[in-house]
Design a protein around this motif. Structure first.
Motif, PDB file in Angstrom:
ATOM      1  N   MET A  36       0.849  -1.211   0.197  1.00 17.86           N
ATOM      2  CA  MET A  36       0.091   0.110  -0.281  1.00 17.86           C
ATOM      3  C   MET A  36       0.765   1.252  -0.036  1.00 17.86           C
ATOM      4  SD  MET A  36      -2.330   1.658   3.011  1.00 17.86           S
ATOM      5  CE  MET A  36      -1.414   3.397   2.618  1.00 17.86           C
ATOM      6  N   ASP A  37       0.388   2.040  -0.819  1.00 15.35           N
ATOM      7  CA  ASP A  37       1.201   3.615  -0.893  1.00 15.35           C
ATOM      8  C   ASP A  37       0.080   4.654  -1.341  1.00 15.35           C
ATOM      9  OD1 ASP A  37       4.461   4.201  -0.782  1.00 15.35           O
ATOM     10  OD2 ASP A  37       3.069   5.566  -1.770  1.00 15.35           O
ATOM     11  N   ALA A  38       0.465   5.635  -0.668  1.00 17.26           N
ATOM     12  CA  ALA A  38      -0.334   6.729  -1.217  1.00 17.26           C
ATOM     13  C   ALA A  38      -0.384   7.348  -2.550  1.00 17.26           C
ATOM     14  CB  ALA A  38      -0.374   8.277  -0.377  1.00 17.26           C
ATOM     15  N   ASP A  39       0.862   6.853  -3.371  1.00 17.73           N
ATOM     16  CA  ASP A  39       1.129   6.948  -4.692  1.00 17.73           C
ATOM     17  C   ASP A  39       0.705   5.770  -5.242  1.00 17.73           C
ATOM     18  OD1 ASP A  39       2.469   7.217  -6.987  1.00 17.73           O
ATOM     19  OD2 ASP A  39       3.899   8.425  -6.256  1.00 17.73           O
ATOM     20  N   VAL A  52       1.667  -8.977  -6.303  1.00 19.43           N
ATOM     21  CA  VAL A  52       0.979  -8.998  -5.264  1.00 19.43           C
ATOM     22  C   VAL A  52      -0.248  -7.697  -5.613  1.00 19.43           C
ATOM     23  CG1 VAL A  52       2.379  -9.859  -3.467  1.00 19.43           C
ATOM     24  CG2 VAL A  52       2.313  -7.308  -3.611  1.00 19.43           C
ATOM     25  N   ASN A  53      -1.301  -7.605  -4.750  1.00 19.30           N
ATOM     26  CA  ASN A  53      -2.054  -6.587  -5.030  1.00 19.30           C
ATOM     27  C   ASN A  53      -1.624  -5.356  -4.320  1.00 19.30           C
ATOM     28  OD1 ASN A  53      -4.167  -8.104  -5.925  1.00 19.30           O
ATOM     29  ND2 ASN A  53      -5.222  -8.846  -4.139  1.00 19.30           N
ATOM     30  N   ALA A  54      -1.857  -4.137  -5.107  1.00 21.53           N
ATOM     31  CA  ALA A  54      -1.533  -2.824  -4.427  1.00 21.53           C
ATOM     32  C   ALA A  54      -2.624  -2.118  -4.197  1.00 21.53           C
ATOM     33  CB  ALA A  54      -0.774  -2.095  -5.860  1.00 21.53           C
ATOM     34  N   TYR A  55      -2.616  -1.328  -3.201  1.00 20.72           N
ATOM     35  CA  TYR A  55      -3.686  -0.482  -2.523  1.00 20.72           C
ATOM     36  C   TYR A  55      -3.189   1.053  -2.209  1.00 20.72           C
ATOM     37  CZ  TYR A  55      -5.781  -4.965  -1.835  1.00 20.72           C
ATOM     38  OH  TYR A  55      -6.299  -5.964  -2.329  1.00 20.72           O
ATOM     39  N   THR A  56      -3.958   2.067  -2.199  1.00 15.94           N
ATOM     40  CA  THR A  56      -3.750   3.225  -1.679  1.00 15.94           C
ATOM     41  C   THR A  56      -4.339   3.818  -0.489  1.00 15.94           C
ATOM     42  OG1 THR A  56      -5.491   4.216  -2.996  1.00 15.94           O
ATOM     43  CG2 THR A  56      -3.320   4.259  -4.107  1.00 15.94           C
ATOM     44  N   GLU A  60      -9.075  -0.181   2.682  1.00 12.84           N
ATOM     45  CA  GLU A  60      -9.187  -1.219   1.706  1.00 12.84           C
ATOM     46  C   GLU A  60      -8.276  -2.375   2.030  1.00 12.84           C
ATOM     47  OE1 GLU A  60      -9.897  -1.450  -3.199  1.00 12.84           O
ATOM     48  OE2 GLU A  60      -8.619   0.130  -2.383  1.00 12.84           O
ATOM     49  N   LEU A  61      -7.027  -2.016   2.210  1.00 14.98           N
ATOM     50  CA  LEU A  61      -6.147  -3.011   2.418  1.00 14.98           C
ATOM     51  C   LEU A  61      -6.576  -3.960   3.533  1.00 14.98           C
ATOM     52  CD1 LEU A  61      -3.027  -4.361   2.231  1.00 14.98           C
ATOM     53  CD2 LEU A  61      -2.456  -2.717   3.963  1.00 14.98           C
ATOM     54  N   LEU A  62      -6.925  -3.366   4.521  1.00 17.94           N
ATOM     55  CA  LEU A  62      -7.510  -4.316   5.726  1.00 17.94           C
ATOM     56  C   LEU A  62      -8.673  -5.263   5.405  1.00 17.94           C
ATOM     57  CD1 LEU A  62      -6.681  -1.764   8.650  1.00 17.94           C
ATOM     58  CD2 LEU A  62      -5.639  -4.133   7.984  1.00 17.94           C
ATOM     59  N   GLN A  63      -9.709  -4.359   4.519  1.00 23.07           N
ATOM     60  CA  GLN A  63     -10.900  -5.135   4.258  1.00 23.07           C
ATOM     61  C   GLN A  63     -10.549  -6.416   3.030  1.00 23.07           C
ATOM     62  OE1 GLN A  63     -13.351  -2.133   2.640  1.00 23.07           O
ATOM     63  NE2 GLN A  63     -13.618  -1.042   4.517  1.00 23.07           N
ATOM     64  N   GLY A  77       4.920  11.408  10.571  1.00 19.00           N
ATOM     65  CA  GLY A  77       3.574  12.305  10.559  1.00 19.00           C
ATOM     66  C   GLY A  77       2.473  11.288  10.228  1.00 19.00           C
ATOM     67  N   GLN A  78       2.648  10.520   9.454  1.00 17.52           N
ATOM     68  CA  GLN A  78       1.499   9.680   8.861  1.00 17.52           C
ATOM     69  C   GLN A  78       1.320   8.356   9.625  1.00 17.52           C
ATOM     70  OE1 GLN A  78       2.346   9.349   4.588  1.00 17.52           O
ATOM     71  NE2 GLN A  78       2.633  11.601   4.462  1.00 17.52           N
ATOM     72  N   ARG A  79       2.432   7.899  10.370  1.00 18.43           N
ATOM     73  CA  ARG A  79       2.769   6.666  10.921  1.00 18.43           C
ATOM     74  C   ARG A  79       1.528   6.105  12.131  1.00 18.43           C
ATOM     75  NH1 ARG A  79       8.265   7.096  12.092  1.00 18.43           N
ATOM     76  NH2 ARG A  79       8.561   7.126  10.279  1.00 18.43           N
ATOM     77  N   SER A  80       1.326   7.045  12.713  1.00 21.65           N
ATOM     78  CA  SER A  80       0.336   6.816  14.030  1.00 21.65           C
ATOM     79  C   SER A  80      -1.153   6.127  13.567  1.00 21.65           C
ATOM     80  CB  SER A  80       0.560   7.929  14.882  1.00 21.65           C
ATOM     81  OG  SER A  80      -0.613   7.604  15.820  1.00 21.65           O
ATOM     82  N   PRO A  81      -1.675   7.064  12.482  1.00 24.14           N
ATOM     83  CA  PRO A  81      -3.089   6.557  12.226  1.00 24.14           C
ATOM     84  C   PRO A  81      -3.061   5.202  11.325  1.00 24.14           C
ATOM     85  CG  PRO A  81      -2.497   8.655  11.170  1.00 24.14           C
ATOM     86  CD  PRO A  81      -1.472   8.327  12.094  1.00 24.14           C
ATOM     87  N   LEU A  82      -2.019   5.179  10.495  1.00 21.58           N
ATOM     88  CA  LEU A  82      -1.991   3.862  10.062  1.00 21.58           C
ATOM     89  C   LEU A  82      -1.640   2.483  10.939  1.00 21.58           C
ATOM     90  CD1 LEU A  82       0.212   5.117   6.959  1.00 21.58           C
ATOM     91  CD2 LEU A  82      -2.267   4.261   6.976  1.00 21.58           C
ATOM     92  N   ALA A  83      -0.697   2.684  12.043  1.00 28.47           N
ATOM     93  CA  ALA A  83      -0.349   1.847  13.007  1.00 28.47           C
ATOM     94  C   ALA A  83      -1.553   1.459  13.619  1.00 28.47           C
ATOM     95  CB  ALA A  83       0.687   2.178  13.777  1.00 28.47           C
ATOM     96  N   ALA A  84      -2.314   2.612  14.474  1.00 23.58           N
ATOM     97  CA  ALA A  84      -3.573   2.257  14.964  1.00 23.58           C
ATOM     98  C   ALA A  84      -4.524   1.408  14.387  1.00 23.58           C
ATOM     99  CB  ALA A  84      -4.100   3.735  15.473  1.00 23.58           C
ATOM    100  N   ALA A  85      -4.891   1.819  13.071  1.00 22.87           N
ATOM    101  CA  ALA A  85      -5.694   0.959  12.301  1.00 22.87           C
ATOM    102  C   ALA A  85      -5.430  -0.408  12.100  1.00 22.87           C
ATOM    103  CB  ALA A  85      -5.932   1.520  10.834  1.00 22.87           C
ATOM    104  N   CYS A  86      -4.036  -0.776  11.809  1.00 21.42           N
ATOM    105  CA  CYS A  86      -3.648  -2.098  11.691  1.00 21.42           C
ATOM    106  C   CYS A  86      -3.609  -2.955  12.960  1.00 21.42           C
ATOM    107  CB  CYS A  86      -2.285  -2.076  11.068  1.00 21.42           C
ATOM    108  SG  CYS A  86      -2.217  -1.650   9.569  1.00 21.42           S
ATOM    109  N   ALA A  87      -3.257  -2.266  13.985  1.00 25.25           N
ATOM    110  CA  ALA A  87      -3.351  -2.773  15.447  1.00 25.25           C
ATOM    111  C   ALA A  87      -4.747  -3.105  15.836  1.00 25.25           C
ATOM    112  CB  ALA A  87      -2.499  -1.677  16.529  1.00 25.25           C
ATOM    113  N   GLN A  88      -5.604  -2.204  15.410  1.00 29.92           N
ATOM    114  CA  GLN A  88      -7.222  -2.377  15.921  1.00 29.92           C
ATOM    115  C   GLN A  88      -7.438  -3.555  15.064  1.00 29.92           C
ATOM    116  OE1 GLN A  88      -8.758   1.288  15.177  1.00 29.92           O
ATOM    117  NE2 GLN A  88      -8.451   2.109  17.264  1.00 29.92           N
ATOM    118  N   ALA A  89      -6.962  -4.184  13.973  1.00 29.01           N
ATOM    119  CA  ALA A  89      -7.198  -5.116  12.980  1.00 29.01           C
ATOM    120  C   ALA A  89      -6.651  -6.217  13.543  1.00 29.01           C
ATOM    121  CB  ALA A  89      -7.263  -4.631  11.506  1.00 29.01           C
ATOM    122  N   GLY A  90      -5.947  -6.224  14.450  1.00 31.11           N
ATOM    123  CA  GLY A  90      -5.207  -7.554  15.295  1.00 31.11           C
ATOM    124  C   GLY A  90      -3.957  -7.816  14.357  1.00 31.11           C
TER     125      GLY A  90
END
Length: 102
Positions: A36-39, A52-56, A60-63, A77-90
């Motif tokens: 996954m990458d914003a670009d 492999v599949n690519a996401y932005t 969507e990656l988690l789903q 500055g972008q790390r925390s919300p991504l890490a929180a989403a992944c941690a919440q998904a286990g």
């Protein structure tokens, strides 16, 4: 005895994240399943390189993907919300450098 592979994803496939993707791809104990990458162009390029599949979008990656571990190699500055989403998904996390600036 066969050791099951850990299914891995990488978020942020710039210079460092691409190294993580390559390491997961080459490691016999991991299976790279998605990137996954914003670009969008960069995500698609790295995804195609490893077949492999690519996401932005992290949502969507988690789903759409099933994975055990995720490397998050994005700017601080972008790390925390991504890490929180992944941690919440286990997901188990490997973070590049600190979680947040403070």
């Amino acid at each position: 005895m066969t050791v099951p592979a850990l299914r891995a994803a990488v978020i942020g496939v710039g210079r460092i994240g691409s190294l993580h993707a390559d390491a997961y791809y080459r490691n016999p104990y991991t299976e790279l399943v998605a990137v996954m990458d914003a670009d969008q162009g960069r995500a698609q390029e790295v995804g195609a390189r490893y077949g492999v599949n690519a996401y932005t979008s992290v949502d969507e990656l988690l789903q759409k993907e099933t994975f055990d571990i995720v490397s998050i190699a994005v700017p601080e500055g972008q790390r925390s919300p991504l890490a929180a989403a992944c941690a919440q998904a286990g997901k188990h996390l490997l973070l590049e450098k600190p979680l947040t600036p403070s």
